[in-house]
Design a protein around this motif. Sequence first.
Motif, short mmCIF file in Angstrom:
data_model
loop_
_atom_site.label_atom_id
_atom_site.label_comp_id
_atom_site.label_asym_id
_atom_site.label_seq_id
_atom_site.Cartn_x
_atom_site.Cartn_y
_atom_site.Cartn_z
N SER A 42 -14.08 3.77 -11.16
CA SER A 42 -14.60 4.26 -9.88
C SER A 42 -13.51 5.02 -9.13
O SER A 42 -12.31 4.75 -9.27
CB SER A 42 -15.12 3.10 -9.01
N LEU A 43 -13.94 5.97 -8.34
CA LEU A 43 -13.06 6.79 -7.52
C LEU A 43 -12.74 6.08 -6.22
O LEU A 43 -13.64 5.54 -5.57
CB LEU A 43 -13.74 8.14 -7.24
N GLY A 44 -11.48 6.08 -5.81
CA GLY A 44 -11.13 5.56 -4.49
C GLY A 44 -11.41 6.62 -3.43
O GLY A 44 -11.18 7.81 -3.66
N LEU B 44 2.11 5.17 -0.48
CA LEU B 44 1.64 3.83 -0.79
C LEU B 44 0.70 3.84 -2.00
O LEU B 44 0.76 2.94 -2.85
CB LEU B 44 0.92 3.22 0.42
N LEU B 45 -0.16 4.85 -2.08
CA LEU B 45 -1.08 4.95 -3.21
C LEU B 45 -0.32 5.16 -4.51
O LEU B 45 -0.62 4.53 -5.54
CB LEU B 45 -2.07 6.10 -3.00
N ILE B 46 0.67 6.04 -4.48
CA ILE B 46 1.44 6.33 -5.69
C ILE B 46 2.29 5.14 -6.10
O ILE B 46 2.46 4.86 -7.29
CB ILE B 46 2.32 7.58 -5.46
N GLY B 47 2.83 4.42 -5.13
CA GLY B 47 3.75 3.33 -5.44
C GLY B 47 3.09 1.99 -5.73
O GLY B 47 3.77 1.04 -6.11
N VAL C 179 -7.43 7.36 -9.15
CA VAL C 179 -7.62 8.58 -8.36
C VAL C 179 -8.22 8.20 -7.02
O VAL C 179 -9.20 7.46 -6.95
CB VAL C 179 -8.55 9.59 -9.08
N ASP C 180 -7.61 8.71 -5.95
CA ASP C 180 -8.09 8.47 -4.59
C ASP C 180 -8.35 9.80 -3.91
O ASP C 180 -7.51 10.72 -3.94
CB ASP C 180 -7.07 7.67 -3.78
N TYR D 299 -9.82 18.07 1.83
CA TYR D 299 -9.53 16.81 1.14
C TYR D 299 -8.14 16.87 0.49
O TYR D 299 -7.59 17.94 0.25
CB TYR D 299 -10.55 16.54 0.02
N VAL D 300 -7.66 15.69 0.19
CA VAL D 300 -6.47 15.54 -0.65
C VAL D 300 -6.82 14.58 -1.78
O VAL D 300 -7.39 13.50 -1.54
CB VAL D 300 -5.26 14.99 0.15
#
Length: 221
Positions: free
Chosen positions: A92-94, A113-116, A129-130, A139-140
């Motif tokens: 699922s996509l965040g 924070l997402l990457i780490g 993936v967020d 969007y990012v």
Amino acid sequence: ARVPHLSIPVVQERPAKVPLSFSQERLWFIDRLQGSTNYHISGVLSLRGPLDISFLERSLGNIVDRHEVLRTVVFEDDGIGYQQVLPGGKWSLGYSSSPEFSGKAYLEEHIGLLIGRPFDLSRDSMLRVDLLEIGPEDYVLVFVMHHIASDGWSMNVLIREFVSLYQGYLSGKETVLPVLPMQYADYSLWQRGQFSGPEMDIHLDYWKNHLKGVVPLDLPT
């Protein structure tokens, strides 16, 4: 000693516990020893314009279903790691939206924070993936893969397949990607077979003889 050679990888019957490849085993050991967030492969994309989030999620989910290694976890039995492929259809996509994302400092902190965030190699998909909504049609996209399942060369494959699938959904003509002849677990079995038993002895003997008499480098401390 004869020069060692490698056979061509072929798909073979998988045992109940598929061994890790040597590189998987190395990264799994590092993760257990000290964590492995420094082995995260990440990217951040700015997306402007109309975006169909359901097609985005479906495209990425199809890629995870297609490439077993992205849904492969590591279990342990008596100190030995082995790989197991999780069922497909679970990815699922965040997604998150916040007015504070318009602030550069806050957005960068959230992305960090997402990457780490550590992967749990025993239960997580190896692709996260967020999607962060900053504003209307703004969007990012933050994606993170663990190096135990991917590398820099794999990124082009992922992007190419994603673009093909997403454009297919938008056009109403679903893209059918070619069937993969092998999965990473098949490669792991082949690699272990190549470098074990008598074949491994041949490789070791070759290099022992080839390097006989070589003087090690004596570099300044």
